[in-house]
Motif scaffolding. Structure first.
Motif, mmCIF file in Angstrom:
data_model
loop_
_atom_site.group_PDB
_atom_site.id
_atom_site.type_symbol
_atom_site.label_atom_id
_atom_site.label_comp_id
_atom_site.label_asym_id
_atom_site.label_seq_id
_atom_site.Cartn_x
_atom_site.Cartn_y
_atom_site.Cartn_z
ATOM 1 N N MET A 69 18.547 1.919 -1.450
ATOM 2 C CA MET A 69 17.632 1.950 -2.608
ATOM 3 C C MET A 69 17.826 3.260 -3.353
ATOM 4 O O MET A 69 17.809 4.332 -2.764
ATOM 5 C CB MET A 69 16.192 1.860 -2.102
ATOM 6 N N ALA A 70 18.079 3.223 -4.609
ATOM 7 C CA ALA A 70 18.325 4.428 -5.390
ATOM 8 C C ALA A 70 17.088 5.286 -5.445
ATOM 9 O O ALA A 70 15.979 4.823 -5.618
ATOM 10 C CB ALA A 70 18.753 4.031 -6.810
ATOM 11 N N ALA A 71 17.311 6.605 -5.313
ATOM 12 C CA ALA A 71 16.165 7.513 -5.270
ATOM 13 C C ALA A 71 15.380 7.485 -6.563
ATOM 14 O O ALA A 71 14.179 7.641 -6.580
ATOM 15 C CB ALA A 71 16.656 8.930 -4.987
ATOM 16 N N GLU A 72 16.105 7.235 -7.712
ATOM 17 C CA GLU A 72 15.430 7.289 -8.996
ATOM 18 C C GLU A 72 14.405 6.167 -9.171
ATOM 19 O O GLU A 72 13.572 6.220 -10.057
ATOM 20 C CB GLU A 72 16.463 7.237 -10.128
ATOM 21 N N GLU A 73 14.511 5.095 -8.360
ATOM 22 C CA GLU A 73 13.624 3.968 -8.553
ATOM 23 C C GLU A 73 12.196 4.272 -8.129
ATOM 24 O O GLU A 73 11.254 3.748 -8.679
ATOM 25 C CB GLU A 73 14.152 2.767 -7.757
ATOM 26 N N GLY A 74 12.029 5.095 -7.114
ATOM 27 C CA GLY A 74 10.697 5.400 -6.617
ATOM 28 C C GLY A 74 10.199 4.327 -5.668
ATOM 29 O O GLY A 74 10.436 3.139 -5.850
ATOM 30 N N VAL A 75 9.514 4.738 -4.611
ATOM 31 C CA VAL A 75 8.962 3.835 -3.602
ATOM 32 C C VAL A 75 7.476 4.150 -3.467
ATOM 33 O O VAL A 75 7.084 5.320 -3.381
ATOM 34 C CB VAL A 75 9.670 4.024 -2.236
ATOM 35 N N ASN A 76 6.647 3.122 -3.447
ATOM 36 C CA ASN A 76 5.212 3.322 -3.338
ATOM 37 C C ASN A 76 4.845 3.937 -1.991
ATOM 38 O O ASN A 76 5.419 3.591 -0.949
ATOM 39 C CB ASN A 76 4.471 2.001 -3.502
ATOM 40 N N VAL A 77 3.871 4.842 -2.028
ATOM 41 C CA VAL A 77 3.335 5.466 -0.818
ATOM 42 C C VAL A 77 1.846 5.143 -0.756
ATOM 43 O O VAL A 77 1.090 5.503 -1.652
ATOM 44 C CB VAL A 77 3.539 6.997 -0.828
ATOM 45 N N ASP A 78 1.436 4.453 0.295
ATOM 46 C CA ASP A 78 0.041 4.047 0.457
ATOM 47 C C ASP A 78 -0.580 4.708 1.679
ATOM 48 O O ASP A 78 0.116 5.015 2.659
ATOM 49 C CB ASP A 78 -0.069 2.528 0.615
ATOM 50 N N LEU A 79 -1.875 4.924 1.600
ATOM 51 C CA LEU A 79 -2.639 5.439 2.734
ATOM 52 C C LEU A 79 -3.500 4.309 3.280
ATOM 53 O O LEU A 79 -4.335 3.763 2.553
ATOM 54 C CB LEU A 79 -3.515 6.618 2.301
ATOM 55 N N TYR A 80 -3.282 3.938 4.547
ATOM 56 C CA TYR A 80 -4.111 2.949 5.205
ATOM 57 C C TYR A 80 -5.227 3.674 5.948
ATOM 58 O O TYR A 80 -4.961 4.587 6.733
ATOM 59 C CB TYR A 80 -3.289 2.122 6.198
ATOM 60 N N ILE A 81 -6.463 3.290 5.675
ATOM 61 C CA ILE A 81 -7.626 3.948 6.248
ATOM 62 C C ILE A 81 -8.349 2.955 7.160
ATOM 63 O O ILE A 81 -8.703 1.853 6.720
ATOM 64 C CB ILE A 81 -8.577 4.448 5.141
ATOM 65 N N TYR A 82 -8.537 3.350 8.414
ATOM 66 C CA TYR A 82 -9.214 2.496 9.386
ATOM 67 C C TYR A 82 -10.482 3.187 9.879
ATOM 68 O O TYR A 82 -10.510 4.415 10.026
ATOM 69 C CB TYR A 82 -8.319 2.235 10.602
ATOM 70 N N ASP A 83 -11.500 2.418 10.149
ATOM 71 C CA ASP A 83 -12.721 2.920 10.780
ATOM 72 C C ASP A 83 -12.676 2.525 12.251
ATOM 73 O O ASP A 83 -12.751 1.341 12.587
ATOM 74 C CB ASP A 83 -13.952 2.330 10.095
ATOM 75 N N LEU A 84 -12.521 3.518 13.127
ATOM 76 C CA LEU A 84 -12.395 3.228 14.554
ATOM 77 C C LEU A 84 -13.658 2.605 15.129
ATOM 78 O O LEU A 84 -13.627 1.992 16.193
ATOM 79 C CB LEU A 84 -12.054 4.513 15.328
ATOM 80 N N THR A 85 -14.802 2.758 14.413
ATOM 81 C CA THR A 85 -16.052 2.161 14.910
ATOM 82 C C THR A 85 -16.317 0.794 14.282
ATOM 83 O O THR A 85 -17.343 0.182 14.547
ATOM 84 C CB THR A 85 -17.239 3.082 14.611
ATOM 85 N N ASN A 86 -15.404 0.367 13.384
ATOM 86 C CA ASN A 86 -15.539 -0.933 12.729
ATOM 87 C C ASN A 86 -16.873 -1.076 11.997
ATOM 88 O O ASN A 86 -17.495 -2.131 11.987
ATOM 89 C CB ASN A 86 -15.369 -2.068 13.743
ATOM 90 N N GLY A 87 -17.328 0.019 11.394
ATOM 91 C CA GLY A 87 -18.544 -0.026 10.601
ATOM 92 C C GLY A 87 -19.813 0.315 11.341
ATOM 93 O O GLY A 87 -20.876 0.484 10.730
#
Length: 546
Positions: A1-19
């Motif tokens: 994948m060409a570097a110029e294209e850019g790749v999305n970076v996401d943050l996955y957030i979990y709650d260890l207590t499930n709310g």
């Protein structure tokens, strides 16, 4: 994948207590009376993999593939231009140094610290403040449940742990992931090509209908002889569209050619009047620098200098990297400490510092230099030195500005120069972009022709780089003021082009810059007629000013 294209970076957030954390008494959670919405675990998702840190070390899995199930929340951190293999090497480095399984601490050194560091490396982003660290200490018994959960997030058969000894399951090897990425790119490119085919066929059909309509009008205006065998139906070029469609590449040919060929083929089939993605403007860099010669000069300048065993090893590592062409993996953890000493030890000669900087300028042209830069993420030795560059001798100023210019050769290293995350140095609050800006402004306004040439190149590189507007919020005015001052000094055509190009981009980024042009001057229009390319940039500026 060409570097110029850019790749999305996401943050996955979990709650260890499930709310349940928001429902439990504070005495149970031990949060010192503070309201707690959740006990957060985070992971970074990039290159179609989820990376996180826990009691098992640095681990990766398919996005959402942990035992926690779907994430509580997903936040887009930005896009990265770091090449995949460079990122893999970086993760390997973290997993075998600061983020080993033994180094994990639930509160002091956890998944959130890891996510924050990886996010900075990939795209200069930081974790939301509400996520790290946890609001207050937990007692040892209260730590057990989340610790045990973090240790067993991913089923054993799905783990790909980067740890000492580096063990992978075969299906999770970097080669396997690269192959998967290539297959996915080919699939996407093939689907895009099919869509392009349909679009082209529709365009050809519309064009044919217009041609047919025009031909009918002409026939009505000038009737043919009665014995003519030509009719509107038989004279139409019925094979035109079919031949055009048949000329398109077949899917199996595209697959054999690879995703890049598929994308190129699809692009070639588009009508010229369709908008296309704007290519990256080539930066101004200085490639006429011989890394082997610069290393020899540095080695000669260090003759007679007492070096420790680790420093001698770092010098050898520089030779392997710069002269032998080995990857950045040869540069050990102490390498930047060695560079910092060469730049800041007052007992060493100016020649040592200049040679060190010129070696770094040669390194800057290499794609994997970003790994070297991110070794400096804690001490910030390179840009702390750059921030004080104006107080150094002229030869050092030239060499330092050359390093920053050449770092724009690759997208990932240029992103690093413009990070806005703040850090402390000598009692000052700085950031990468502030240090870069200071060198740029000083060099642009220098009386020395060579330094000014480097400064205008650096200014052009900064301003013409496509970045988020927020990056320029604090430095736009400072850069624009320097450019207006430069314009008052009757610059050469080359410097005038760089200055007007930069000013046009800054005026597009900030509403304040056009006002500065009006209030401070000089009027860019006075330089019309210098050259066609300068006139084009002046037109762009004046559109914003008016």
């Amino acid at each position: 994948m060409a570097a110029e294209e850019g790749v999305n970076v996401d943050l996955y957030i979990y709650d260890l207590t499930n709310g349940f954390a928001s429902l439990l008494p504070q005495s149970i959670l031990g949060m010192s009376g503070q309201h707690v919405e959740g006990v957060w675990h985070t992971a970074v998702v990039v290159y179609e993999r989820e990376f996180f840190y826990g009691g098992g070390g640095v681990t990766s899995c398919a996005p959402g593939g942990t035992q926690l199930g779907p994430p509580h929340q997903v936040e887009r951190l930005g896009q990265t231009f770091v090449p995949f293999q460079v990122f893999v090497d970086y993760i390997q480095g973290l997993a075998t140094t600061t983020y080993t399984a033994a180094a994990f601490r639930l509160l002091e050194h956890n998944c959130n610290h890891f996510s924050d560091e990886v996010a900075q490396f990939l795209c200069g982003a930081r974790l939301p403040k509400r996520l790290a660290p946890h609001p207050a200490p937990l007692t040892p018994p209260q730590c057990c449940a989340p610790s045990a959960l973090l240790d067993a997030l991913v089923p054993p058969q799905a783990q790909a742990v980067y740890a000492s000894g580096v063990r992978h399951s075969r299906q999770e090897s970097p080669e396997f992931r690269t192959l998967n990425c290539q297959i996915e790119e080919a699939r996407v490119a093939s689907a895009a090509l099919e869509q392009r085919r349909s679009t082209l066929a529709e365009k050809l059909a519309r064009k044919e209908r217009r041609r047919e309509k025009k031909r009918r009008k002409m026939l009505q205006a000038e009737p043919q002889a009665p014995d003519s065998t030509t009719t509107p139906e038989t004279s139409a070029p019925v094979g035109g569209m079919a031949e055009a469609v048949e000329a398109l590449p077949r899917e199996e040919e595209v697959s054999r050619a690879g995703p890049s060929s598929a994308a190129a083929a699809a692009a070639d089939l588009l009508d010229l009047d369709e908008p296309r993605a704007k290519p990256r403007e080539p930066p101004i860099v200085f490639k006429d620098i011989d890394g082997a010669q610069e290393y020899e000069r540095l080695a000669k300048a260090l003759e007679g200098v007492e070096l420790s065993g680790e420093e001698k090893q770092s010098l050898d590592e520089l030779q392997q990297y710069l002269v032998a062409g080995e990857g950045s993996w040869v540069l050990g953890d102490e390498f930047l400490a060695f560079i910092s000493r060469l730049l800041n030890d007052s007992s060493l000669s100016e020649e040592v510092r200049v040679s060190t900087l010129r070696c770094l300028a040669a390194c800057a042209l290499r794609e994997d230099v970003s790994l070297l830069l991110h070794q400096d993420r804690r001490q910030h030795a390179l840009l702390s030195y750059a921030h004080r560059l104006e107080d150094r001798p002229l030869a050092e100023q030239r060499a330092g500005a050359l390093v920053l210019c050449n770092l724009f050769e690759n997208v990932s290293s240029s992103e690093w120069l413009l990070y806005i995350s703040e850090w402390e140095a000598n009692g000052q609050t700085l950031s990468n972009i502030r240090a870069t800006t200071k060198v740029c402004v000083h060099s642009c306004l220098s009386e020395d022709p060579e330094l000014r040439d480097l400064g205008t190149a650096l200014m052009y590189n900064i301003a013409t780089k496509e970045v988020k507007t927020v990056v320029f919020d604090e430095v736009c005015v400072e850069l624009a003021m320097a450019l207006l001052q430069l314009l008052q000094s009757a610059p050469s055509e080359e410097h005038l082009y760089r200055a007007t190009s930069a000013l046009a981009r800054l005026a597009a980024h900030s509403h304040d810059v056009p006002q500065l042009v009006c209030l401070v001057g000089p009027d860019p229009a006075v330089y019309r007629g210098t050259s066609q390319r300068v006139d084009e940039q002046i037109d762009l500026i004046m559109k914003r000013v008016k």
